[in-house]
Scaffold this motif. Structure first.
Motif, PDB file in Angstrom:
ATOM      1  N   ASP A  65      -6.093  52.627  20.081  1.00  0.00           N
ATOM      2  CA  ASP A  65      -5.690  51.739  18.990  1.00  0.00           C
ATOM      3  C   ASP A  65      -5.467  50.302  19.478  1.00  0.00           C
ATOM      4  OD1 ASP A  65      -3.540  52.263  20.528  1.00  0.00           O
ATOM      5  OD2 ASP A  65      -2.131  52.652  18.879  1.00  0.00           O
ATOM      6  N   ALA A  66      -6.210  49.957  20.531  1.00  0.00           N
ATOM      7  CA  ALA A  66      -6.045  48.603  21.091  1.00  0.00           C
ATOM      8  C   ALA A  66      -6.472  47.526  20.082  1.00  0.00           C
ATOM      9  CB  ALA A  66      -6.874  48.471  22.366  1.00  0.00           C
ATOM     10  N   ASP A 116     -10.250  41.320  15.702  1.00  0.00           N
ATOM     11  CA  ASP A 116      -9.511  41.906  14.585  1.00  0.00           C
ATOM     12  C   ASP A 116      -8.886  40.795  13.740  1.00  0.00           C
ATOM     13  OD1 ASP A 116     -10.080  44.460  15.289  1.00  0.00           O
ATOM     14  OD2 ASP A 116      -8.104  44.914  16.165  1.00  0.00           O
ATOM     15  N   VAL A 117      -8.865  41.016  12.420  1.00  0.00           N
ATOM     16  CA  VAL A 117      -8.238  40.028  11.521  1.00  0.00           C
ATOM     17  C   VAL A 117      -7.173  40.744  10.707  1.00  0.00           C
ATOM     18  CG1 VAL A 117      -8.610  38.359   9.655  1.00  0.00           C
ATOM     19  CG2 VAL A 117     -10.472  38.871  11.254  1.00  0.00           C
ATOM     20  N   ARG A 172      -1.609  46.434  20.761  1.00  0.00           N
ATOM     21  CA  ARG A 172      -2.146  47.461  19.858  1.00  0.00           C
ATOM     22  C   ARG A 172      -2.196  46.989  18.420  1.00  0.00           C
ATOM     23  NH1 ARG A 172       0.022  53.064  21.941  1.00  0.00           N
ATOM     24  NH2 ARG A 172      -0.365  52.691  24.144  1.00  0.00           N
ATOM     25  N   ARG A 173      -3.062  47.679  17.679  1.00  0.00           N
ATOM     26  CA  ARG A 173      -3.089  47.430  16.243  1.00  0.00           C
ATOM     27  C   ARG A 173      -1.763  47.921  15.653  1.00  0.00           C
ATOM     28  NH1 ARG A 173      -9.403  49.255  15.176  1.00  0.00           N
ATOM     29  NH2 ARG A 173     -10.295  47.284  15.867  1.00  0.00           N
ATOM     30  N   PRO A 174      -1.242  47.259  14.618  1.00  0.00           N
ATOM     31  CA  PRO A 174       0.098  47.607  14.133  1.00  0.00           C
ATOM     32  C   PRO A 174       0.185  49.049  13.625  1.00  0.00           C
ATOM     33  CG  PRO A 174      -0.961  45.976  12.736  1.00  0.00           C
ATOM     34  CD  PRO A 174      -1.870  46.188  13.890  1.00  0.00           C
ATOM     35  N   ASP A 175       1.324  49.692  13.954  1.00  0.00           N
ATOM     36  CA  ASP A 175       1.553  51.040  13.450  1.00  0.00           C
ATOM     37  C   ASP A 175       2.236  50.946  12.085  1.00  0.00           C
ATOM     38  OD1 ASP A 175       4.094  50.261  13.931  1.00  0.00           O
ATOM     39  OD2 ASP A 175       4.370  51.523  15.730  1.00  0.00           O
TER      40      ASP A 175
END
Ligand code: ADP
Length: 603
Positions: free
Chosen positions: A126-127, A132-133, A158-161
């Protein structure tokens, strides 16, 4: 590695312009938004956060936190709102947030200017990817876009959880409120500024003391519609039941209003003026009515608005003191904002400013009408005098002819005395009639001056030649002072003769036996100057004020013993004036007088 790519790359949308270019007047609003952005970055764990607001269809950066090298770029460029489209239609909606994963698009899919601010990517599943936008759309109550909050470079890599998303969502909502408040405040500040500008302009436009009513109405339209962002303006001038309306669309085109609108103005304006309040007319707005019987008129006003495709109107009365003089209505289109209380207060003030201007213009108009009425009266008077003098001349000629014949007869002593008295009376009457006829002729605009070159030295010689014998019998010395060269003017020789003749005969008439009269003619500063001086009775200062008025006669008993009509000096002034010249008097009671006529030279 941190990179800055040209168009076609993504991460933080470049939503910007230099802080000074936003046009926002309130720097405290900007400070609040900057704080919000910093809080978002810190509390949720992003290195980069930016907030743009929508102004005039462009995204303008109002807050940024992140690497310094991007700051200037973000602030100095403004992209159209449409730059977001390419991201939004590919992104995954997360409520208010929109996430576009790097694997779901090709960099060249995006238009607009996008900056890649991320510099690395971990190997985690999930990096966060540099491309990424993640943007949050901020909207107003109607769902219209008012701003964009974007974040990048999560501290965690990481991409937000789910927890981060919820938090981000909450912060986005708060930011949205802050932006809305800032907008409202800004709008208010702008409204005050606009209304103030309108007031200043209206004052300037309506101040000139010579401004006609029409000019005041015309010059105030623009400041009104611009200052109040109005779709049009309508001013109804109320003048003792006769109304005059001036309705214009924003671009100045005339607007025709129904007759009922004039009725509305007549009914509403005095009440609004009495209560010093405004009235907003719009669908769905139920105003507190300023009196009974107004509702049907308001209904007609709503209909009129609908016919003109307008949404609302702000009405205010114009006046000064207790007097209501007019009615002002400003209108707005369907997408226009509601009328704020600040605008209402400004409109009330303008009601006073414009009211004062209307008052002046109206007084001026009345004065002009009065002047033209007086002019007509004066014309009539001249006409009457001319006609009467003409009518009197024929019987007078008959009388004096018969008196001449009677003089040839041998008359008894008593009859001879009657005969002499009648002759004196007739001579005086003839003089009055002659003077009246001459005055009527030189004052009649329908008898224009026929100019020929006249050498005033000849005029002086002729006039003094005729009067000299009368002067000599009284022992009055007549002196001439003439410049050697010609003294030419363009004029009517007979009129100039009569002008000088009146002055010289007055000088002789009002100078006791043994006195001295001097007539001079010369050039002075390019003009031709005639003077007639005497060392006779002189004229009091009070008499000098009325001297050139028709039928003026002095109160000085020494002067009154001389026969006269009181028309001589009026004729002098009228002839001088119609030759483009002036006449002045300098005199001292008991010492003598000097009359000076100045005429333009022959060009
Ligand atoms: P009038 O027929 O009475 O002379 P004018 O219009 O010529 O009428 O003069 C108006 C009045 O001005 C005269 O009644 C006289 O009182 C005064 N006036 C005019 N010229 C002189 C003068 N040279 N000296 C003194 N008074 C003068």
């Amino acid at each position: 590695m941190r990179q800055l790519h040209g168009p076609g790359y993504a991460s933080v949308p470049v939503l910007h312009s230099h802080p000074d270019h936003t046009g926002w007047s309130d720097s405290s609003a900007r400070a609040v938004l900057q704080l919000m952005v910093e809080a978002v970055a810190e509390m949720i764990g992003f290195e980069v956060a930016a907030l743009s607001v929508v102004l005039d269809g462009h995204l303008i950066t109002m807050g940024y936190t992140g690497p310094e090298e991007f700051r200037a770029h973000l602030y100095e460029n403004a992209d159209p709102v449409s730059a977001l489209d390419s991201v939004l239609h590919r992104a995954e909606p997360w409520g208010r947030l929109h996430f576009l994963a790097a694997e779901n698009y090709e960099p060249e899919d995006l238009d607009g200017h996008w900056v890649v601010v991320a510099d690395h990517q971990t190997d985690e599943p999930d990096a966060w990817h540099p491309h990424d936008v993640l943007v949050g759309l901020l909207t107003d109550d109607d769902g219209g876009l008012i701003g964009v909050l974007s974040v990048d470079r999560p501290v965690s890599g990481r991409r937000p959880d789910a927890r981060q998303r919820r938090l981000l969502e909450r912060y986005a909502a708060q930011t949205e409120r802050a932006v809305l408040t800032a907008f409202e405040r800004e709008e208010l500040v702008q409204q005050v500024a606009h209304a103030e500008t309108a007031r200043r302009l209206i004052r300037a436009a309506s101040m000139p003391a010579h401004a006609s009513l029409e000019a005041v109405l015309q010059s105030t339209h623009r400041p009104l519609v611009e200052g109040f962002s109005a779709a049009g303006s309508w001013i109804q001038v109320l003048d003792h039941g006769v109304g005059r309306g001036y309705a214009r669309a924003r671009d100045g085109d005339p607007v025709t209003l129904s007759d009922r609108m004039a009725e509305l103005a007549q009914a509403l304006a005095p009440r609004l003026w009495r209560d010093q309040r405004v009235l907003v007319i719009a669908d769905g707005v139920d105003p507190e009515l300023p009196g009974p019987g107004v509702e049907p008129l308001l209904e007609a006003a709503r209909q009129q608005l609908a016919e003109l495709d307008l949404a609302s109107a702000l009405a205010v009365a114009l006046g000064t003191g207790t007097e209501c003089l007019g009615f002002l209505v400003l209108t707005r289109e369907k997408d226009g904002p509601p009328w704020s209380s600040i605008e209402a207060a400004s409109a009330l003030q303008i009601g006073h400013d414009l009211g004062a201007a209307l008052m002046t213009a109206r007084a001026l108009e009345r004065e002009r009408n009065l002047v033209s009425e007086l002019q007509q009266l004066d014309d009539y008077r001249s006409q009457l005098i001319a006609t009467l003098s003409h009518e009197l001349r024929t019987p007078l000629t008959v009388i004096s002819g018969n008196l001449e014949l009677l003089g040839d007869l041998e008359l008894e002593e008593l009859a001879d005395r009657y005969h002499q008295a009648m002759k004196r009376g007739t001579t005086r009457m003839q003089k009055v009639v002659d003077d009246l006829l001459l005055l009527a002729r030189v004052s009649d605009p329908r008898h224009p001056l026929v100019r020929v070159p006249v050498d005033l030295r000849d005029t002086v010689r002729e006039v003094t030649g005729l009067i000299d014998s009368a002067a000599q019998t009284r022992g009055v010395e007549l002196h001439l002072l003439l410049e050697p060269g010609p003294l030419e003017v363009a004029g009517d020789p007979t009129e100039l003769d009569r002008m000088l003749g009146n002055l010289v005969s007055n000088a002789v008439k009002y100078t006791p036996d043994g006195g001295r009269v001097t007539v001079s003619a010369r050039h002075d500063e390019g003009r031709v100057v005639l003077t007639v001086s005497d060392d006779g009775l002189g004229i009091s200062e009070e008499d000098q004020l009325g001297l050139f008025r028709a039928f003026f006669r002095t109160t000085n008993p020494d002067a009154l013993v001389q026969p006269g009509t009181g028309l001589g000096l009026t004729i002098v002034a009228t002839i001088a004036e119609r030759h483009g010249g002036t006449v002045e008097v300098r005199s001292r009671l008991g010492e003598g007088s000097t009359f000076t006529v100045t005429l333009p030279p022959l060009s």
